[in-house]
Design a protein around this motif. Structure first.
Motif, short mmCIF file in Angstrom:
data_model
loop_
_atom_site.label_atom_id
_atom_site.label_comp_id
_atom_site.label_asym_id
_atom_site.label_seq_id
_atom_site.Cartn_x
_atom_site.Cartn_y
_atom_site.Cartn_z
N THR A 131 0.83 -1.21 0.00
CA THR A 131 0.00 0.00 0.00
C THR A 131 0.87 1.26 0.00
O THR A 131 0.49 2.27 -0.57
N VAL A 132 2.02 1.17 0.63
CA VAL A 132 2.91 2.33 0.67
C VAL A 132 3.30 2.75 -0.74
O VAL A 132 3.37 3.95 -1.06
N VAL A 133 3.55 1.75 -1.60
CA VAL A 133 3.95 2.05 -2.97
C VAL A 133 2.81 2.75 -3.71
O VAL A 133 3.00 3.76 -4.39
N THR A 519 12.06 -2.15 7.80
CA THR A 519 11.79 -2.77 6.51
C THR A 519 11.64 -1.64 5.49
O THR A 519 11.55 -0.46 5.86
N VAL A 520 11.59 -2.00 4.21
CA VAL A 520 11.56 -0.96 3.18
C VAL A 520 10.31 -0.08 3.29
O VAL A 520 10.41 1.15 3.22
N VAL A 545 11.56 -0.11 -6.65
CA VAL A 545 12.24 -1.39 -6.47
C VAL A 545 11.35 -2.37 -5.72
O VAL A 545 11.17 -3.52 -6.12
N LEU A 546 10.72 -1.89 -4.63
CA LEU A 546 9.86 -2.75 -3.82
C LEU A 546 8.68 -3.28 -4.63
O LEU A 546 8.35 -4.46 -4.59
N GLY A 547 8.06 -2.37 -5.40
CA GLY A 547 6.92 -2.75 -6.22
C GLY A 547 7.30 -3.80 -7.26
O GLY A 547 6.62 -4.81 -7.43
#
Lengths: 575, 363
Positions: A131-133, A519-520, A545-547
């Motif tokens: 959700t952050v992304v 965590t990221v 990157v995370l996505g």
């Protein structure tokens, strides 16, 4: 001639079997089987009790020491505003998702056109993203210097709703679409032959038939949005809060534990009510509808509105993500990889570790969380998939279903804070344990694993199991030879999804991750909570990157881009 | 391709109507093809259903008969050809304005409506609602033998009752053509036979023009006036029931209308010569072709003129079927009484029933 055990086993069809040993043996066999199932359910339940009900109960109990104070808290105007906003925005988000999702479901499940598989896959992308992304993507799009900055939607309700629609439209499309594709075409044909126009058929035949699926999708999206944390925290700004963000604010910022506990209880009641409704509706949708499903047709003129809505849906779901990725490649001097190079450095004063180090923590936690979620979720799903004859057994299973699903709806923030207040002394002192974060993430992922496996297990034709049994296979051999092979792919998909969810988990982790081992998602949130172009730029690159990582995992394991994968039960988003 | 029924008198045969113009009354299916991708499910079909009559479309599973039915309803687009009602081309007329009723194998009642709600659905589309629709609904329930069922929910109906309600629902708006897609196939045999008779009565009483798809010859003969036998997307033969029965164009059609075995004419006529003596020469089948036989064409009779050897005995509840070796013909089936004393391997005397034998036209 020797008779096999299966031949000797008395069956319901032979009630007049001589009394004595065979009946006793059958009864004993049944007892062993029941005992095995109870044991299978007991282990995950015990873990849930220790890791979920004990911490959450402790937190609530500590907060609710004084009932009068609790009522005072409920009487605060701020609380009323927050509760109304929580329910209102969740209902609005779910309604928007249904409005958008219905035409899309028609197009991608009932029509045939080139690129259909790609459209389905693209729509599902945000669902597996942290959700952050997604929140950061919308913030980038709507910020004053963003592509749609002139719309002045930054920090507005519209931004929150748009992000919720982006995340959850896929749930409606899939839930309703699968039902729609399997819908018996003949009632519609009959209505047509009785003089009903296509739109009349849709209103009087198709929609009533789809109603359980639509309602199930609505409640699910409502649930996701009512407990939404990252989106509201990042996009709602200071003005808007849900119960979830308010619990976070009360505990983390104001240290008002009683208020947080009262809010938690309210949220749990809300979620339990919604889950109850969802369970009722699910019972109605999971029966097999297939009688004479319609073949998908080519696109026709009257599909034009659906095509336009689908384009809008694609713009809302994929557009912001593209903007996010593009912006992460921009610097003051134009195109650059500098933001990505900054991931390995301590580029900002709010960072204690580089993003790459945080990524290491994230991956390690997600692997452990996935393993735990599977260990808990698979036995639960196996037990829940049973359809016993007895009324009491059915009720127990219904209750177990609710209990196992509860972590899905209970505030992740509550779970996180509960861990902190409850698991801090022997024999369970996990406060400084590296397991704290993965265990909390596993709690969030377990209900999703159960939800993905259940439809597959329930869809196994019971006659297959009976055939195996008649050929001499015992219960374990039946499970090994019939259930497991059918489960292999959904199991891999569930693992991938649990991994992605753990990787992106924000609510509980933001409580539990220590500043030196973030965590990221936690690090991204910290970066964008501070001013500074470099902080934002690093966050953009980290989010991209995370996505991509989440997408790659799910795509590789589940075959997200495989057209067939979205049709079978248990595919991503199919709970 | 389909060949003409060489029936004496009436010119039956495939209802080829392109040449007769568009003023033919009733339902006319004219060179219709329906394709699924590269597969032609219906391949150049011609068919005529005169007004007020019932035509059975008989054929094996997968022969395209249901697809043809859906095409008539407007539910499948035509690859070529046309469908006309009383001379009017139905192309471009959407399903709901065609006035075709549709009855499915298992009723397919709307689960969220009562019996009356189901029957009233089509009436409501014609603007007849509520009180105004009640008399018609009651009348239809009487017609299908379910008086007083109006307020029942459809979940409480048995299979046969559901099918009767479905029939009432389809008939309620007085469709120009009623299309029935194996409406009795899901019922057990006794119920099926009873309902087939009732169906015939209801269709006749309402003067309904109907196209009735079935794979069961018994149903076809009970319900229909006319017959079209279909195979692999094409009509093999069509015409009046008795004409098709008396003059099947080939072994396939013969098999569907009660002549399951085909034998060489010369060998059979030689072997059964004694039995033909009493038959006028004009009624004897011509030599040199092939003959189709009913099972009852040869019956066991101790005083019969034909001698044969019994190969096998297949007992049934009310008659027995024998497989017999007729000299020069090979194994053929013969009928015997349920309590026959004939045993496999033993001799058997047979009698010929000349009307159980038809000559097939030469290819």
């Amino acid at each position: 001639m020797t008779l096999t055990r299966a031949q000797l086993r008395p069956s319901d069809a032979v009630p007049a079997a001589p009394a004595g040993p065979p009946v006793t043996r059958a009864r004993a066999g049944r007892a062993v089987r029941t005992g095995g199932l109870v044991l299978l359910a007991a282990v995950p339940l015990l873990v849930l009790a220790v890791l979920f009900f004990y911490p959450v109960g402790t937190m609530i109990g500590r907060g609710l020491g004084d009932a009068g104070a609790g009522l005072d808290i409920l009487a605060r105007p701020r609380f009323r505003r927050i509760a109304l906003f929580t329910v209102g925005q969740a209902a609005a988000s779910a309604a928007l998702c249904v409005l958008l999702g219905l035409p899309v479901a028609h197009l991608v499940y009932r029509c045939r056109f080139p690129g259909r598989a790609a459209v389905r896959a693209l729509l599902t992308v945000p669902f597996v993203l942290p959700t952050v992304v997604v929140a950061l993507a919308f913030r980038t799009l709507l910020a004053q210097d963003g592509l749609l900055g002139s719309w002045r939607l930054d920090g507005s309700v519209a931004a929150v709703l748009a992000a919720h629609v982006c995340l959850n439209t896929a749930v409606v499309v899939r839930t309703v679409g699968v039902s729609w594709a399997r819908l018996d075409r003949r009632p519609g044909d009959a209505a047509r032959s009785l003089g009903a126009s296509p739109s009349r058929v849709f209103l009087t035949v198709t929609l009533p038939a789809l109603a359980p699926a639509v309602a199930a999708a609505f409640t699910l999206v409502f649930l996701f949005c009512a407990t939404s944390f990252g989106i509201v925290l990042i996009l709602g700004g200071a003005r808007y809060g849900t119960l979830e963000t308010e619990i976070y604010r009360q505990t983390e910022d104001l240290l008002d534990l009683p208020a947080a506990a009262v809010l938690s209880v309210v949220q749990i009641l809300l979620v339990a009510a919604v889950l109850g409704v969802a369970a009722l509706l699910r019972r109605r949708t999971e029966r097999t509808l297939t009688a004479a499903p319609a073949r998908p047709t080519g696109l026709r003129g009257r599909d034009l509105p659906a095509v336009l809505v689908t384009l809008v849906a694609l713009a809302v779901t994929v557009g912001p993500l593209v903007v996010l990725a593009v912006r992460s490649l921009r610097g003051p001097g134009g195109w650059t990889l500098a933001n990505y190079r900054a991931l390995g450095t301590l580029g900002s004063d709010v960072q204690l570790v580089p993003v790459t180090t945080a990524l290491g923590y994230s991956l390690r936690a997600a692997v452990v969380a996935t393993a735990v979620a599977l260990l808990l979720g698979v036995p639960l799903a196996v037990v829940l998939a049973r359809r016993p004859r007895g009324r009491w057994a059915r009720r127990w299973i219904g209750l177990l279903d609710g209990v196992a699903m509860l972590p899905l709806g209970v505030s992740a923030v509550t779970v996180g804070f509960g861990f902190l207040v409850a698991l801090d002394r022997p024999p369970l002192d996990l406060r400084s344990s590296a397991l704290l974060v993965p265990l909390a993430q596993a709690l969030v992922a377990t209900p999703l694993v159960v939800r993905m496996l259940l439809p597959v297990l329930r869809a196994v034709d019971d006659r297959l199991r009976q055939a195996a049994g008649l050929l001499g296979a015992g219960p374990l051999a039946v499970w090994w030879g019939v259930d497991l092979p059918l489960l292999a792919r959904p199991l891999a998909g569930a693992a991938a999804f649990a991994f992605a969810v753990s990787l992106g988990e924000f609510g509980a982790t933001s409580f539990l991750a220590r500043p030196q081992t973030p965590t990221v998602p936690v690090l991204i949130a910290r970066l964008i909570s501070r001013p500074g172009a470099q902080n934002t730029a690093t966050a953009l690159a980290a989010a991209t990157v995370l996505g991509l990582l989440c997408l790659a995992v799910v795509a590789a394991v589940d075959g997200l881009l495989d057209a067939r994968s979205t049709d079978r039960p248990g595919a991503v988003g199919g709970f | 391709m389909a060949s003409d029924t060489s029936g004496p008198g009436t010119a039956t045969g495939p209802d080829r109507l392109r040449s007769t113009g568009s003023s033919v009354s009733g339902l006319v299916v004219d060179a219709v093809s329906v394709r699924f991708g590269d597969v032609a499910a219906v391949d150049g079909v011609d068919l005529h259903v005169p007004p007020g009559t019932v035509t059975a479309l008989l054929g094996p599973s997968g022969c395209g008969k249901s697809t043809l039915l859906r095409a008539v309803a407007g539910l499948e687009p035509l690859a070529s050809g046309s469908i006309r009602w009383n001379g009017q081309d139905l192309a471009g007329i959407p399903v709901h304005r065609r006035g075709t009723g549709l009855l499915f194998q298992d009723g397919v009642l709307f689960p969220h409506r009562t019996v009356a709600g189901n029957i009233g659905y089509g009436l409501a589309r014609q603007g007849v609602r509520g009180r105004a629709a009640a008399p018609r609904i009651a009348e239809l329930l009487d017609l299908v033998g379910l008086p007083g069922f109006a307020d029942r929910t459809v979940q409480t109906l048995s299979g046969g009752q559901a099918q009767r309600v479905a029939l009432a629902r389809a008939l309620a708006p007085r469709p120009a053509v009623l299309l029935l897609d194996e409406p009795l196939a899901a019922l057990d045999r006794e119920l099926r036979e009873r309902l087939a008779g009732d169906l015939r009565t209801v269709l006749a009483a309402t003067g309904t023009t109907a196209l009735f798809v079935t794979h069961d010859p018994h149903e076809a003969f009970t319900v229909a006036d006319r017959l079209a036998v279909m195979d692999a997307g094409r009509i093999r033969q069509s015409g009046e029931l008795q004409d098709v029965r008396r003059h099947p164009v080939d072994g396939f059609v013969a098999g569907f209308v009660g002549y399951p075995q085909v034998v060489d004419a010369d060998g059979f006529l030689t072997a059964t010569a004694p039995a033909w003596r009493s038959v006028p020469a004009a009624d004897r089948p011509a030599a040199g072709g092939r003959l189709a036989l009913q099972i009852g064409a040869l019956t066991e009779d101790p005083a019969g003129p034909l001698a044969a050897r019994c190969l096998a005995v297949r007992p049934g509840p009310d008659s027995t079927v024998l497989s017999v070796e007729l000299p020069g013909v090979g194994p053929v089936l013969a009928a015997a009484s349920a309590g026959t004393a004939v045993r496999p391997g033993g001799p058997v005397r047979l009698r010929l029933r000349p009307d159980g034998v038809v000559a097939l036209p030469r290819d």
